[in-house]
Design an enzyme around this catalytic site. Structure first.
Site, PDB file in Angstrom:
ATOM      1  CE1 TYR A  40      31.319 -12.925 -38.501  1.00  0.00           C
ATOM      2  CE2 TYR A  40      31.206 -13.952 -40.656  1.00  0.00           C
ATOM      3  CZ  TYR A  40      31.936 -13.398 -39.627  1.00  0.00           C
ATOM      4  OH  TYR A  40      33.303 -13.331 -39.727  1.00  0.00           O
ATOM      5  CG  ASN A  44      40.481 -17.422 -33.907  1.00  0.00           C
ATOM      6  OD1 ASN A  44      39.828 -16.452 -34.279  1.00  0.00           O
ATOM      7  ND2 ASN A  44      39.935 -18.464 -33.336  1.00  0.00           N
ATOM      8  CG  ASN A  95      40.113 -16.165 -21.662  1.00  0.00           C
ATOM      9  OD1 ASN A  95      39.748 -15.055 -22.040  1.00  0.00           O
ATOM     10  ND2 ASN A  95      39.273 -17.054 -21.177  1.00  0.00           N
TER      11      ASN A  95
HETATM   12  N1  NAP Z   1      37.009  -9.513 -36.869  1.00  0.00           N
HETATM   13  C1  NAP Z   1      37.508 -10.678 -37.267  1.00  0.00           C
HETATM   14  O1  NAP Z   1      37.903 -10.874 -38.412  1.00  0.00           O
HETATM   15  C2  NAP Z   1      37.588 -11.798 -36.259  1.00  0.00           C
HETATM   16  C3  NAP Z   1      38.425 -12.897 -36.513  1.00  0.00           C
HETATM   17  C4  NAP Z   1      38.512 -13.892 -35.529  1.00  0.00           C
HETATM   18  C5  NAP Z   1      37.729 -13.808 -34.378  1.00  0.00           C
HETATM   19  N2  NAP Z   1      36.892 -12.757 -34.233  1.00  0.00           N
HETATM   20  C6  NAP Z   1      36.060 -12.622 -33.024  1.00  0.00           C
HETATM   21  O2  NAP Z   1      36.926 -12.566 -31.928  1.00  0.00           O
HETATM   22  C7  NAP Z   1      36.286 -13.083 -30.788  1.00  0.00           C
HETATM   23  C8  NAP Z   1      37.178 -14.151 -30.169  1.00  0.00           C
HETATM   24  O3  NAP Z   1      37.205 -15.266 -31.051  1.00  0.00           O
HETATM   25  P1  NAP Z   1      37.908 -16.622 -30.595  1.00  0.00           P
HETATM   26  O4  NAP Z   1      37.601 -17.668 -31.580  1.00  0.00           O
HETATM   27  O5  NAP Z   1      39.329 -16.302 -30.284  1.00  0.00           O
HETATM   28  O6  NAP Z   1      37.107 -16.882 -29.232  1.00  0.00           O
HETATM   29  P2  NAP Z   1      37.129 -18.114 -28.241  1.00  0.00           P
HETATM   30  O7  NAP Z   1      38.476 -18.736 -28.216  1.00  0.00           O
HETATM   31  O8  NAP Z   1      35.962 -18.959 -28.572  1.00  0.00           O
HETATM   32  O9  NAP Z   1      36.910 -17.383 -26.833  1.00  0.00           O
HETATM   33  C9  NAP Z   1      35.803 -16.552 -26.583  1.00  0.00           C
HETATM   34  C10 NAP Z   1      36.247 -15.390 -25.732  1.00  0.00           C
HETATM   35  O10 NAP Z   1      35.199 -14.454 -25.574  1.00  0.00           O
HETATM   36  C11 NAP Z   1      35.136 -14.054 -24.203  1.00  0.00           C
HETATM   37  N3  NAP Z   1      33.801 -13.508 -23.934  1.00  0.00           N
HETATM   38  C12 NAP Z   1      32.639 -13.996 -24.386  1.00  0.00           C
HETATM   39  N4  NAP Z   1      31.620 -13.200 -23.991  1.00  0.00           N
HETATM   40  C13 NAP Z   1      32.155 -12.203 -23.276  1.00  0.00           C
HETATM   41  C14 NAP Z   1      31.639 -11.064 -22.598  1.00  0.00           C
HETATM   42  N5  NAP Z   1      30.318 -10.807 -22.586  1.00  0.00           N
HETATM   43  N6  NAP Z   1      32.494 -10.256 -21.978  1.00  0.00           N
HETATM   44  C15 NAP Z   1      33.804 -10.514 -21.971  1.00  0.00           C
HETATM   45  N7  NAP Z   1      34.374 -11.565 -22.607  1.00  0.00           N
HETATM   46  C16 NAP Z   1      33.554 -12.396 -23.244  1.00  0.00           C
HETATM   47  C17 NAP Z   1      35.471 -15.327 -23.483  1.00  0.00           C
HETATM   48  O11 NAP Z   1      35.798 -15.070 -22.139  1.00  0.00           O
HETATM   49  P3  NAP Z   1      35.478 -16.200 -21.019  1.00  0.00           P
HETATM   50  O12 NAP Z   1      36.459 -17.326 -21.266  1.00  0.00           O
HETATM   51  O13 NAP Z   1      35.699 -15.498 -19.752  1.00  0.00           O
HETATM   52  O14 NAP Z   1      34.063 -16.640 -21.251  1.00  0.00           O
HETATM   53  C18 NAP Z   1      36.669 -15.788 -24.323  1.00  0.00           C
HETATM   54  O15 NAP Z   1      37.816 -15.048 -23.982  1.00  0.00           O
HETATM   55  C19 NAP Z   1      34.937 -13.643 -31.263  1.00  0.00           C
HETATM   56  O16 NAP Z   1      33.943 -12.676 -31.010  1.00  0.00           O
HETATM   57  C20 NAP Z   1      35.151 -13.799 -32.749  1.00  0.00           C
HETATM   58  O17 NAP Z   1      33.948 -13.740 -33.474  1.00  0.00           O
HETATM   59  C21 NAP Z   1      36.816 -11.743 -35.112  1.00  0.00           C
END
Ligand code: NAP
Length: 327
Positions: A52, A126, A152
């Site tokens: 990270y 989130n 999703n």
């Molecule tokens: N930059 C920032 O400040 C920030 C803040 C918050 C979150 N994030 C990031 O945003 C992302 C989503 O977070 P979350 O907590 O909302 O996630 P989450 O609810 O745990 O869901 C994970 C998501 O990632 C998708 N996914 C995983 N691997 C994938 C791949 N190889 N190709 C396409 N889709 C993929 C999943 O799709 P499926 O359901 O089809 O598996 C699902 O939609 C994470 O990577 C997290 O680290 C970043």
């Protein structure tokens, strides 16, 4: 009290360990909070893997957001706060994967005592990410078009609801039909499953209009392909790279159409935004979660003793929702 920590970086289901610690005591200006719920986010697992943007000194306690009840206050804090339900603002030092946490008073925002603790526990990371991605890069007028992938995910679900509140129109891309069906059943508009004809499908939904914002969680080429449908000067916001691939924009978009790519990290905003903006923003989100306007699906919650199962399940994709600890 029971708490989770790591003594080395590695595979989360192997390196996270349960430890027994004495209950902390709140110092001047601090609160002792009995946690009710704390989510497991993809960023927690990246941190455990050592990949990270933050790499804590080891051993390191875990969990950077959650909700709980104030059970004790330190000097200078109003004793009437005992019993309040509070949201712990996100930060790696919050150590929310534990039965108890000590936090500075300013990091504890009072929230609805009767709302679902699992939903309240997820406000920190989130929903605020979705909100800032929509508000901080482009002046989106009512009816502006926003396309996002990974729709999703929890971020994606909050983005849909916040966009709807702001009068924006969203196009929501997922990678599998099962996820698309879940979104449609929950009333999410314009859901598409990615495939070779994705850009044509998005174009058909736009019906001759142009996109105002592309929100990308994947990396790779998809956002660059969608950028062909952005208005000149439009923006691509990258907040994750779930494919592990770098974000690629065609040079024609960058040069001839003034499309720009921006990275978003919540941590940067938390470190730099004025404190009143942070506190007011979280109060507003807590109100929307408290009254049910904003929510994200939950697949399961686990007691801290079942941490290995909770972490393994969270570390798998193709889930129906978030995994949390409940205490
Ligand atoms: N930059 C920032 O400040 C920030 C803040 C918050 C979150 N994030 C990031 O945003 C992302 C989503 O977070 P979350 O907590 O909302 O996630 P989450 O609810 O745990 O869901 C994970 C998501 O990632 C998708 N996914 C995983 N691997 C994938 C791949 N190889 N190709 C396409 N889709 C993929 C999943 O799709 P499926 O359901 O089809 O598996 C699902 O939609 C994470 O990577 C997290 O680290 C970043």
């Amino acid at each position: 009290m029971k708490a989770l920590q790591i003594a080395s970086f590695g595979k989360p289901s192997e390196v996270v360990e349960l430890v027994e610690l004495s209950d902390p005591t709140p110092a001047e200006g601090e609160l002792l909070v009995a946690l009710e719920a704390a989510p497991i986010n993809p960023s927690d697992l990246l941190l455990v893997r050592g990949t990270y943007g933050l790499r804590p000194a080891l051993p390191a306690r875990l969990g950077n957001e959650g909700v709980g009840r104030v059970v004790e206050v330190g000097g200078g804090v109003d004793p009437a706060r005992v019993g309040e339900r509070v949201l712990l603002l996100p930060g790696q030092e919050q150590n929310t994967w534990a039965e108890r946490a000590v936090v500075p008073e300013r990091d504890a925002v009072t929230v609805d005592g009767s709302a679902d603790p699992l939903q309240l526990a997820m406000i920190g990371v989130n929903p605020m990410t979705a909100r800032l991605v929509l508000s901080d890069y482009a002046e989106l007028k009512a009816d502006a078009w926003v396309v996002q992938n990974s729709a999703n995910s929890a971020v994606g679900r909050y983005l849909v609801d916040l966009a709807r509140l702001a009068g924006l129109r969203t196009i929501n891309i997922v990678r599998r039909e099962e996820a698309a069906e879940q979104l449609r059943a929950d009333g999410v508009p314009n859901v598409l499953v990615s495939g070779p004809d994705l850009v044509d499908q998005v174009g058909a939904l736009l019906g001759g209009e142009q996109l105002d914002l592309v929100v990308d969680a994947l990396g790779g080429e998809q956002a660059g392909q969608l950028a062909a449908l952005l208005r000149p000067g439009g923006k691509v916001i990258a907040y994750s790279a779930l494919t592990g691939q770098p974000h690629i924009l065609p040079i024609s978009a960058l040069i001839f159409r003034d499309i720009s790519l921006h990275g978003f990290w919540l941590h940067t905003w938390l470190e730099s935004a004025p404190r009143t903006e942070i506190e007011n923003g979280y109060r507003e989100l807590a109100g929307l979660v408290g009254d049910g306007t904003l929510s994200a699906p939950v697949e399961a919650s686990y007691p801290i003793d079942q941490f290995r199962e909770a972490i393994s399940r969270s570390d798998r994709f193709r889930r129906a929702g978030k995994i949390l600890f409940s205490f």
